[in-house]
Design a protein around this motif. Structure first.
Motif, PDB file in Angstrom:
ATOM      1  N   SER A  40      35.921  40.852  43.299  1.00 46.62           N
ATOM      2  CA  SER A  40      37.109  40.179  43.423  1.00 46.62           C
ATOM      3  C   SER A  40      38.417  41.371  43.033  1.00 46.62           C
ATOM      4  CB  SER A  40      37.120  39.232  42.196  1.00 46.62           C
ATOM      5  OG  SER A  40      36.650  38.236  42.344  1.00 46.62           O
ATOM      6  N   TYR A  85      41.153  40.210  46.477  1.00 48.22           N
ATOM      7  CA  TYR A  85      42.897  40.191  45.721  1.00 48.22           C
ATOM      8  C   TYR A  85      43.317  41.273  45.213  1.00 48.22           C
ATOM      9  CZ  TYR A  85      39.624  35.824  45.452  1.00 48.22           C
ATOM     10  OH  TYR A  85      39.086  35.203  45.710  1.00 48.22           O
ATOM     11  N   LEU A  97      44.180  37.911  41.365  1.00 46.94           N
ATOM     12  CA  LEU A  97      43.670  36.859  40.560  1.00 46.94           C
ATOM     13  C   LEU A  97      44.412  36.302  39.164  1.00 46.94           C
ATOM     14  CD1 LEU A  97      41.692  34.762  41.336  1.00 46.94           C
ATOM     15  CD2 LEU A  97      40.148  36.494  40.971  1.00 46.94           C
ATOM     16  N   THR A 138      35.474  25.466  47.545  1.00 50.53           N
ATOM     17  CA  THR A 138      36.303  26.918  48.170  1.00 50.53           C
ATOM     18  C   THR A 138      37.641  26.295  48.874  1.00 50.53           C
ATOM     19  OG1 THR A 138      35.708  26.587  50.384  1.00 50.53           O
ATOM     20  CG2 THR A 138      34.289  27.936  48.602  1.00 50.53           C
ATOM     21  N   HIS A 171      38.612  31.816  49.205  1.00 47.13           N
ATOM     22  CA  HIS A 171      38.789  31.791  48.144  1.00 47.13           C
ATOM     23  C   HIS A 171      37.521  31.218  47.577  1.00 47.13           C
ATOM     24  CE1 HIS A 171      39.684  32.149  44.181  1.00 47.13           C
ATOM     25  NE2 HIS A 171      40.085  31.108  43.633  1.00 47.13           N
ATOM     26  N   GLY A 196      36.665  31.809  43.389  1.00 49.81           N
ATOM     27  CA  GLY A 196      36.442  31.167  41.813  1.00 49.81           C
ATOM     28  C   GLY A 196      36.935  30.642  41.728  1.00 49.81           C
ATOM     29  N   HIS A 237      45.326  22.396  47.214  1.00 47.17           N
ATOM     30  CA  HIS A 237      46.593  23.928  47.177  1.00 47.17           C
ATOM     31  C   HIS A 237      47.419  23.496  47.343  1.00 47.17           C
ATOM     32  CE1 HIS A 237      44.758  23.389  51.249  1.00 47.17           C
ATOM     33  NE2 HIS A 237      46.191  24.500  51.268  1.00 47.17           N
ATOM     34  N   HIS A 258      44.275  28.055  39.857  1.00 42.80           N
ATOM     35  CA  HIS A 258      44.245  29.666  40.499  1.00 42.80           C
ATOM     36  C   HIS A 258      45.213  29.909  40.775  1.00 42.80           C
ATOM     37  CE1 HIS A 258      39.636  29.746  40.070  1.00 42.80           C
ATOM     38  NE2 HIS A 258      39.711  29.896  39.085  1.00 42.80           N
ATOM     39  N   TRP A 273      46.320  33.488  43.327  1.00 40.94           N
ATOM     40  CA  TRP A 273      45.877  34.243  43.809  1.00 40.94           C
ATOM     41  C   TRP A 273      46.523  34.486  45.042  1.00 40.94           C
ATOM     42  CZ3 TRP A 273      43.203  32.458  48.284  1.00 40.94           C
ATOM     43  CH2 TRP A 273      42.892  30.409  48.297  1.00 40.94           C
ATOM     44  N   TRP A 284      45.139  36.972  48.571  1.00 41.91           N
ATOM     45  CA  TRP A 284      44.291  37.572  48.835  1.00 41.91           C
ATOM     46  C   TRP A 284      44.113  38.729  49.825  1.00 41.91           C
ATOM     47  CZ3 TRP A 284      44.305  36.704  54.786  1.00 41.91           C
ATOM     48  CH2 TRP A 284      45.617  35.728  54.982  1.00 41.91           C
TER      49      TRP A 284
END
Length: 330
Positions: free
Chosen positions: A17, A21, A24, A255, A277, A279, A298, A318, A320, A322
């Motif tokens: 990660s 990222y 994150l 994901t 993703h 995570g 999301h 989360h 993040w 990317w």
């Protein structure tokens, strides 16, 4: 032995990660949410979707360090702050902020009324219910909501084609009602300018220009799992507001996938995600397991090109940013 292998996979993912990222941040909500909606530059609304108990509606203030300059690296802590809060007796399956106001509109169980909420100003920390909107037709399908970005505060809503309408919030007056007898379900509503998209449960995306009915601009078969049907309430497809030709897809598993549509054409072809993703799967401690966390929603950051917020059924939230590792991209 199996547990040791899983722990090793998780450790490997966390190390990887650092390259995947720019930032994150991993947080945990008290209850999982199906909605993440921007209410201001540094705040979002989340809400519970339980059908068996009272649900919280919260306006969360994002941590200041998410807006700090420089690379924050991998960070895992719980420092969202609750700015305003309230309670809903119904599940909150859809929530939309009305632009230019401190008002949000929610929908709950199929057939229920839409609820209108006022987010308190500086002198109040509450989110209060101020009214409701009666659906045109009672339906056993989930009601979808979209909010306009200009003119009088209004909301577009409906669960089937025959009950789609636009309602003015201040007066409750119906500004528009679709003239259709179709009971086909509505999978999503959105005010658009020229482009729109469609995602089926099998993972097909079709991008069209509403001004040109001759055929789609482009389409693709996404590499999403479809051995078992996804939960229709969780499937989310969004355009990146600050990154041309990119969209994100979630709700099929644990994901969030990022796709670049620049090379898509009118012929249907299979395409691979530019970034995935994982995570929520890894932080839940499961890998490709029935009990793994499923992404519920999301949302893209409105002006940070590659920053995404995502939530899952385990209550994880989360934030993040990317990394696009293709040549010429950072």
């Amino acid at each position: 032995m199996e547990e040791t292998s899983l722990e090793a996979d998780i450790d490997d993912w966390f190390i990887e990660s650092l390259k995947l990222y720019s930032d994150l941040h991993v947080f945990e909500l008290q209850e999982p949410t199906q909605v993440i909606e921007w209410t201001a530059e540094k705040s979002v609304c989340v809400a519970g979707y339980s059908t068996t108990k009272t649900n919280e509606i919260l306006e969360l203030l994002l941590p200041q360090k998410l807006f700090a300059k420089g690379n924050q690296g991998l960070c895992s802590e719980r420092d969202f702050k609750v700015g305003h809060g309230g309670f809903s007796e119904e599940s909150v399956n859809c929530l939309k902020h009305i632009a230019g106001t401190r008002c949000v509109v929610t929908s709950g169980a199929p057939g229920s009324k839409l609820q209108v909420w006022q987010i308190g100003e500086d002198d109040s920390d509450t989110i209060k219910n101020t009214g409701c909107i009666e659906p045109k037709i009672s339906s056993d399908k989930q009601c979808r909501i979209a909010s306009g970005s200009a003119g009088a505060a209004c909301v577009l809503h409906g669960s089937e084609f025959r009950d789609i309408q636009i309602t003015e919030l201040a007066s409750g007056r119906v500004l528009y009602a679709m003239d259709s007898g179709s009971s086909d379900p509505v999978s999503g509503l959105q005010f658009v300018d020229g482009d729109t998209f469609l995602l089926s449960s099998s993972g097909q995306v079709v991008v069209s220009d509403l001004r040109d009915p001759r055929g789609p601009l482009c389409r693709a078969q996404l590499n999403v799992p479809h051995e078992t049907p996804p939960c229709p309430d969780f499937v989310t497809v969004t355009w990146a507001p600050a990154l041309s030709d990119h969209l994100a897809v979630s709700g099929f598993d644990g994901t969030v996938q990022i796709y670049d549509t620049a090379d898509w054409g009118p012929e249907l072809k299979e395409t691979e995600p530019l970034f995935t993703h994982r995570g929520h799967v890894m932080s839940s401690g499961f890998e490709a397991d029935a009990d793994a966390a499923l992404v519920t929603t999301h949302v893209w950051h409105p002006w940070k090109p590659r920053t995404v917020l995502s939530a899952a059924t385990d209550g994880s939230l989360h934030v993040w940013d990317w990394v696009d590792d293709r040549a010429g991209n950072t």
